[in-house]
Design an enzyme around this catalytic site. Structure first.
Site, PDB file in Angstrom:
ATOM      1  CG  ASP A  84      32.795  42.931  45.699  1.00 15.68           C
ATOM      2  OD1 ASP A  84      31.622  43.518  45.871  1.00 15.68           O
ATOM      3  OD2 ASP A  84      33.187  41.785  45.313  1.00 15.68           O
ATOM      4  CG  ASN A 229      28.346  43.119  42.215  1.00 16.61           C
ATOM      5  OD1 ASN A 229      28.293  44.070  41.377  1.00 16.61           O
ATOM      6  ND2 ASN A 229      28.727  43.445  43.597  1.00 16.61           N
TER       7      ASN A 229
HETATM    8  P1  13P Z   1      29.410  35.689  42.170  1.00 16.53           P
HETATM    9  O1  13P Z   1      30.421  35.020  42.489  1.00 16.53           O
HETATM   10  O2  13P Z   1      27.992  34.845  42.625  1.00 16.53           O
HETATM   11  O3  13P Z   1      29.255  36.010  40.505  1.00 16.53           O
HETATM   12  O4  13P Z   1      29.031  36.887  42.881  1.00 16.53           O
HETATM   13  C1  13P Z   1      29.941  38.170  42.689  1.00 16.53           C
HETATM   14  C2  13P Z   1      29.716  39.419  43.585  1.00 16.53           C
HETATM   15  O5  13P Z   1      28.636  39.414  44.267  1.00 16.53           O
HETATM   16  C3  13P Z   1      30.968  40.137  44.003  1.00 16.53           C
HETATM   17  O6  13P Z   1      30.674  41.014  44.985  1.00 16.53           O
END
Ligand code: 13P
Length: 287
Positions: A84, A229
């Site tokens: 990520d 996400n």
């Molecule tokens: P949140 O923490 O707002 O759920 O977002 C997660 C995200 O986009 C990880 O890339």
């Protein structure tokens, strides 16, 4: 077996639903997410930030843990292990370590440099059958200490990056990591619509899934979002359940808390959160 996220997201885009990316931080979270995906017969993407990768003792440890769980738990639904918000160097590290998907976040580079680096990483990932996500337009809030402003992406820049052969595209449309402020303007569906018009079949990714109202999630899916996400909501659920357990004082007379029992309510809370999201995103029984 880990799979690339390409096929599951192409199917999701065509079928008008979204696959959840849930970020992992330790064994308990990973197990809870995998078990929920299997129980609901849903594809799933496990997200690993660079910070979480470091915490879990490096990318090869994460790959070993996830592959081991898939085998030991008898997981048969498609599972992608995805870096990520990866930097250029860490994308290479994950490609080497055995991840099945990576995100290159080149959104802070000038567009020409984002294009050049993305192109190179597309070739490196695809050579190994690994899917790759790219980002245009920064996503607001904090991610591993980096604070973005939450701008809307330029649809023409999205088209330029989509044409480099990436598998799915994250585009800022006013979304923010973490909790949304009281005065949040909401998602820019106008921007999302313009991006989808130009990028066609490309699955679009919505970051910052925590706290977006259900009607906005559904509208985003109808306009081409195929991956959403979620991280903060699992963190909040885990922390609340753990706090409640400690406050209930269920320790073992002078021996402290049994660590396995201590972490069990948090894991159950994550399962409930993941289930709710998979139902909302429409990925149940889509494995
Ligand atoms: P949140 O923490 O707002 O759920 O977002 C997660 C995200 O986009 C990880 O890339």
């Amino acid at each position: 077996m880990l799979v690339s996220a390409k096929e599951m997201l192409d199917k999701a885009k065509a079928g008008h639903y979204a696959v959840g990316q849930f970020n992992i931080n330790n064994l308990e979270w990973t197990k809870a997410i995998l078990q929920t995906a299997q129980e609901l017969n849903s594809p799933v993407i496990l997200g690993v930030s660079e910070g979480a990768g470091k915490y879990m003792c490096g990318y090869t440890t994460v790959v070993g843990m996830v592959n081991g769980m898939i085998k030991e738990l008898g997981i048969t639904v498609p599972v992608a292990l995805h870096l990520d918000h990866g930097s250029y160097d860490h994308c290479y590290k994950c490609i080497e370590a055995g991840f099945s998907s990576v995100m290159f976040d080149g959104s802070h580079y000038p567009i020409e440099e984002n294009v050049a680096k993305t192109k190179e990483l597309v070739a490196a990932a695809h050579e190994k059958g690994i899917s790759i996500e790219a980002e245009v337009g920064s996503i607001g809030g904090e991610e591993d200490g980096v604070v973005g402003a939450g701008e809307c992406a330029d649809p023409n820049e999205c088209k330029a990056i989509a044409d480099l052969g990436i598998d799915f595209l994250a585009a800022g449309i006013g979304n923010i990591h973490g909790k949304y402020p009281e005065n949040w303007q909401g998602l820019s569906f106008e921007t999302l619509d313009a991006i989808q018009q130009l990028t066609g079949d490309m699955p679009l990714v919505l970051h910052g899934g925590t706290g977006i109202p259900a009607d906005m999630i559904k509208k985003a899916i109808s306009l081409g979002v195929a991956k959403i996400n979620v991280n903060t909501e699992c963190q909040l659920a885990f922390a609340a359940a753990t706090r409640e357990y400690i406050e209930a004082g269920k320790d073992q007379q002078g021996k402290g808390f049994d660590p396995r029992k201590l972490l069990a309510p948090g894991a159950e809370a994550i399962k409930a959160t993941v289930k709710e999201k998979m139902e909302l995103f429409g990925s149940v029984n889509k494995a």
